[in-house]
Design an enzyme around this catalytic site. Structure first.
Site, short mmCIF file in Angstrom:
data_model
loop_
_atom_site.label_atom_id
_atom_site.label_comp_id
_atom_site.label_asym_id
_atom_site.label_seq_id
_atom_site.Cartn_x
_atom_site.Cartn_y
_atom_site.Cartn_z
N SER A 26 -8.33 23.86 41.49
CA SER A 26 -8.28 25.23 40.99
C SER A 26 -6.88 25.61 40.50
CB SER A 26 -8.75 26.21 42.06
OG SER A 26 -8.00 26.06 43.24
N GLU A 64 -24.14 20.39 40.79
CA GLU A 64 -24.15 19.43 39.67
C GLU A 64 -24.16 17.98 40.16
OE1 GLU A 64 -21.63 21.04 40.81
OE2 GLU A 64 -19.79 19.85 40.67
N CYS A 94 -17.10 25.36 43.54
CA CYS A 94 -15.98 24.81 44.29
C CYS A 94 -14.64 25.32 43.76
CB CYS A 94 -16.07 23.29 44.33
SG CYS A 94 -15.17 22.60 45.72
N ARG A 112 -9.18 28.66 50.37
CA ARG A 112 -9.17 27.39 49.66
C ARG A 112 -9.13 26.23 50.67
NH1 ARG A 112 -4.46 25.13 46.39
NH2 ARG A 112 -5.53 23.38 45.45
N HIS A 168 -21.52 21.78 45.34
CA HIS A 168 -21.61 21.12 44.03
C HIS A 168 -23.06 20.88 43.61
CE1 HIS A 168 -17.34 19.98 43.38
NE2 HIS A 168 -17.30 20.07 44.70
N1 GLN Z 1 -10.01 22.40 47.09
C1 GLN Z 1 -10.08 22.34 45.67
C2 GLN Z 1 -9.33 23.51 45.04
O1 GLN Z 1 -9.10 24.48 45.67
C3 GLN Z 1 -11.52 22.38 45.20
C4 GLN Z 1 -12.21 21.08 45.52
C5 GLN Z 1 -13.38 20.81 44.62
O2 GLN Z 1 -13.57 21.45 43.59
N2 GLN Z 1 -14.16 19.81 44.99
O3 GLN Z 1 -8.98 23.45 43.91
#
Ligand code: GLN
Length: 192
Positions: A55, A172, A82, A108, A170
């Site tokens: 992210s 997807e 996510c 997060r 997820h």
């Molecule tokens: N922990 C990741 C983040 O905060 C996200 C992990 C993921 O998208 N599988 O960016």
């Protein structure tokens, strides 16, 4: 024709593209589904999917490209999974650029590091879904107008606020396309 973009800056973009194509196919809906990475491309979308990934990286690039402005100005529907969930929120415990489209406090990496990734069945709208959680965030609190769709104990893992949909897991990465079908329906509702 409905146009759905998969934000192609970083993360598991191809999996979302395939899941969205499968979902539209099952629904018998004709829509344009493509990977997008510039503000100009995003501006042509009615719906945008922000994948899992990092992210911090996706958020930085979204700002640099001016994509955050386009999403807000054109009121584009967004599904974030996510890392995408983190970006949809307006508060995290990290210093990072966020879209802030849903008033929610996101933790997060809330379920722990990569080794603590897990699969768990979750329930949304009274139906069971396979949940794959990879360094997943969770939401600890939501503000006005944000609806909690699913939680694991006290950890919120799916939230909707109008045309914005955030999932900690997820969809997807499974063969189950119901989340993508639901998003496509929401995008169509917004356009009509
Ligand atoms: N922990 C990741 C983040 O905060 C996200 C992990 C993921 O998208 N599988 O960016």
């Amino acid at each position: 024709m409905i146009n759905i973009g998969i934000l192609n800056l970083q993360g598991d973009v191809q999996e979302h593209l395939e899941a969205t194509l499968n979902a539209a196919g099952k629904m018998g809906i004709e829509c344009e589904i493509s990977k997008v990475k510039t503000a100009g491309e995003v501006s042509k979308c009615h719906g945008l999917i922000i994948s899992g990934g990092e992210s911090t990286v996706i958020g930085k690039l979204v700002k640099e490209e001016g994509i955050d402005q386009v999403i807000k100005e054109q009121k584009i529907a967004v599904l974030g999974t996510c890392a995408g969930m983190v970006l949809l929120g307006n508060k995290t415990d990290y210093q990072q650029p966020l879209l802030g489209l849903i008033d929610m406090q996101v933790k997060r990496n809330g379920f722990g590091n990569q080794r603590l990734s897990f699969e768990r069945q979750i329930e949304i709208f009274g139906e069971k879904f396979p949940g794959i959680f990879i360094r997943a965030p969770y939401v600890s609190a939501v503000g006005d107008g944000a609806e909690v769709l699913s939680q694991i104990d006290d950890k919120i893992v799916a939230v909707q606020k109008g045309k914005y949909l955030a999932m900690a897991f997820h969809p997807e990465l499974t063969q189950d396309t119901r989340i993508h079908e639901y998003f496509i329906k929401e995008v169509i509702n917004c356009v009509e």
